[in-house]
Scaffold this motif. Structure first.
Motif, PDB file in Angstrom:
ATOM      1  N   MET A   1      -4.488   5.350   0.176  1.00  0.00           N
ATOM      2  CA  MET A   1      -3.635   4.165   0.329  1.00  0.00           C
ATOM      3  C   MET A   1      -2.928   4.173   1.684  1.00  0.00           C
ATOM      4  N   ALA A   2      -2.423   5.347   2.073  1.00  0.00           N
ATOM      5  CA  ALA A   2      -1.680   5.443   3.339  1.00  0.00           C
ATOM      6  C   ALA A   2      -2.589   5.191   4.536  1.00  0.00           C
TER       7      ALA A   2
ATOM      8  N   LEU B   1       0.832  -1.208   0.000  1.00  0.00           N
ATOM      9  CA  LEU B   1       0.000   0.000   0.000  1.00  0.00           C
ATOM     10  C   LEU B   1       0.864   1.254   0.000  1.00  0.00           C
ATOM     11  N   LEU B   2       1.946   1.238   0.771  1.00  0.00           N
ATOM     12  CA  LEU B   2       2.838   2.405   0.817  1.00  0.00           C
ATOM     13  C   LEU B   2       3.530   2.619  -0.536  1.00  0.00           C
ATOM     14  N   GLU B   3       3.854   1.518  -1.208  1.00  0.00           N
ATOM     15  CA  GLU B   3       4.450   1.634  -2.547  1.00  0.00           C
ATOM     16  C   GLU B   3       3.447   2.248  -3.529  1.00  0.00           C
ATOM     17  N   GLU B   4       2.190   1.806  -3.417  1.00  0.00           N
ATOM     18  CA  GLU B   4       1.146   2.385  -4.267  1.00  0.00           C
ATOM     19  C   GLU B   4       0.957   3.867  -3.941  1.00  0.00           C
TER      20      GLU B   4
ATOM     21  N   THR C   1       4.881   8.448   5.864  1.00  0.00           N
ATOM     22  CA  THR C   1       4.329   8.657   4.521  1.00  0.00           C
ATOM     23  C   THR C   1       3.186   9.672   4.559  1.00  0.00           C
ATOM     24  N   ILE C   2       2.308   9.537   5.557  1.00  0.00           N
ATOM     25  CA  ILE C   2       1.178  10.477   5.697  1.00  0.00           C
ATOM     26  C   ILE C   2       1.692  11.891   5.938  1.00  0.00           C
TER      27      ILE C   2
ATOM     28  N   ILE D   1       1.929   9.693  -5.230  1.00  0.00           N
ATOM     29  CA  ILE D   1       2.601  10.961  -4.897  1.00  0.00           C
ATOM     30  C   ILE D   1       3.379  11.465  -6.106  1.00  0.00           C
ATOM     31  N   ASP D   2       4.100  10.552  -6.763  1.00  0.00           N
ATOM     32  CA  ASP D   2       4.861  10.950  -7.958  1.00  0.00           C
ATOM     33  C   ASP D   2       3.939  11.511  -9.035  1.00  0.00           C
TER      34      ASP D   2
END
Length: 486
Positions: free
Chosen positions: A58-59, A39-42, A79-80, A47-48
């Motif tokens: 996702m986060a 999920l963090l990768e998604e 990440t958040i 973000i990109d």
């Protein structure tokens, strides 16, 4: 028999279903420890793509799955925080950063703590929007602690980012100074140089781009336009050809610098380069996205093929297990039937021998052998085992044609009855009452025969019922017959 087979097959099916479930889950994300990083990768990809809403969704999903795992929770919170910073939600970012910092310090997560402290330092830097906020020194304390932690864990990227933030905070210190403090300006440049060297050593395009942004602010603050132009031109020449995003960032700075210094034609030319490189970057990202989609599709196809193969193997195993269960049950059934048949045959042979033995005239001087055995059987309750053996030997001796096996069988039967009677614990009087009851006599008639009162006879009967575990006369007589009293 059928129930046992079905039950065994059912258990085998349940076991294999469990195997199917576990095997299937191994090819898919099935627990939080695997789901959270995915999920963090998604979220990072979103973000990109500047899709902060999807990234936050996702986060937040990852956060709900990471409650039981402190290190995953810290990474998710970080990440958040990053998403909130990019979306200019500084207050929300600060709250989440404090929560992540508490967990990281509690569990001594040095790498994660360094990243959180860098984010806090960034927030302090962004908060310096007026001369009265005064959060540069606070941000410097966070950034320096982050640098120390990054050096302890040999994390070059976080070291570089810490140096950049420290340089940025020193730039902030001169933000409201006119003229600027030369010493503070010099220190800011040193930290940016150190960060740039670290970024180059770990070959991080992202950090190089960040260095360009910080360096641009530093040059602008010192009003060093020509020095800035020279620096950015050299940086542009040293870039890899495919690093279109960094090149476009440099082009953007050079457009501004050329315009500021009156070099308008150079500004137009470099602007054309900027547009070209941005187009190339967009195409590059599209190609990467397509390649990623293709790779993901191929992986999914392989997983599906592997899952189909697993199911075939499991179905085959299920069929083999059911077949084996049926074979085992059939073998056990056949074994029991053979054993039972042998036992029945043995009983049948014994009965035939006894019938033959009892039906023949055995020239017994004392009379008919059947009568002797019947008489002995009726007296078993009053004889000891030794007396029973002695009487049997007498019968065998008198019947010179009796088979020794039959004699042993008769002796075993009589001894068994004797033991049963002894185990029950019946007295001679109680045995007498049982035998009189077998003649059909009532309690009153029995009382007259043995010179007892009717109450005493009934009392003896109740004791007999308890000892023999029966409820009435019929059951008493049936059991007495079974154990040889009658």
């Amino acid at each position: 028999m059928k129930i046992n087979i079905l039950f065994t097959s059912f258990l085998a099916g349940l076991a294999l279903c469990g195997c199917v479930s576990s095997c299937s889950s191994s090819s898919r994300i099935s627990n939080s420890d695997e789901a959270v990083p995915a999920l963090l990768e998604e979220a990072s990809r979103s973000i990109d793509a500047q899709d902060f809403e999807k990234a936050m969704d996702m986060a937040l999903q990852a956060l709900s799955l990471s409650e039981a795992n402190p290190i995953l929770k810290v990474r998710t919170l970080h990440t958040i925080v990053g998403i909130d910073i990019m979306a200019s939600r500084d207050d929300d970012a600060w709250k989440k950063a404090l929560e992540a910092e508490d967990i990281a310090r509690e569990h001594d997560f040095k790498k994660e703590l360094a990243a959180i402290l860098i984010s806090k330092a960034k927030l302090c830097s962004y908060a310096e929007i007026s001369p009265d906020t005064g959060r540069n020194d606070e941000g410097l304390s966070y950034a320096r602690e982050a640098l120390l932690l990054a050096e302890q864990t040999s994390n070059l990227e976080e070291q570089a980012e810490s140096c950049y933030i420290i340089g940025s905070l020193y730039i902030n210190k001169n933000r409201w100074s006119d003229p600027i403090d030369p010493e503070t300006y010099r220190i800011a440049g040193q930290w940016l140089d150190r960060g740039q060297a670290l970024a180059d050593s770990c070959n991080s395009p992202r950090l190089r781009r960040n260095g360009i942004l910080f360096r641009s602010r530093w040059f602008q603050q010192g009003n060093n336009n020509e020095e800035a132009i020279s620096y950015f031109e050299k940086a542009l020449a040293a870039l890899e050809e495919t690093d279109y995003l960094t090149a476009s960032a440099l082009d953007d700075r050079l457009v501004r610098l050329y315009t500021r210094t009156g070099r308008y034609q150079d500004a137009l030319d470099i602007h054309d380069d900027y547009v070209f490189r941005m187009q190339k970057y967009i195409q590059q990202k599209q190609d990467e996205t397509l390649q990623e989609m293709q790779t993901r599709f191929e992986v999914q196809e392989k997983e599906r093929a592997l899952e189909r193969y697993r199911y075939r193997i499991l179905i085959l195993l299920l069929a083999l297990m059911v077949t084996a269960a049926i074979a085992v049950q059939a073998w056990e059934y056949a074994r029991r039937m053979r054993s039972r048949s042998a036992a029945l045959q043995h009983i049948s042979d014994s009965k035939e021998q006894i019938i033959e033995f009892l039906s023949k005239d055995l020239r017994n001087p004392s009379g008919n052998i059947a009568g002797e055995i019947a008489k002995l059987s009726s007296e078993v309750s009053s004889l000891s085992p030794d007396q029973i053996r002695e009487r049997c030997e007498e019968i065998v001796t008198g019947a010179n044609t009796i088979n020794d096996d039959i004699a042993d069988y008769v002796e075993d039967v009589l001894l068994k009855r004797s033991r049963q009677i002894a185990d029950i614990g019946l007295s001679q009087r109680e045995i007498q009452i049982i035998r009189l009851s077998a003649e059909g006599l009532t309690a009153a008639q029995i009382a007259d025969r043995v010179f007892l009162s009717v109450n005493t006879v009934n009392t003896h009967r109740q004791r007999i019922y308890r000892k023999m575990d029966v409820k009435n006369v019929s059951e008493m007589l049936r059991k007495a017959t079974e154990i040889g009293i009658l």
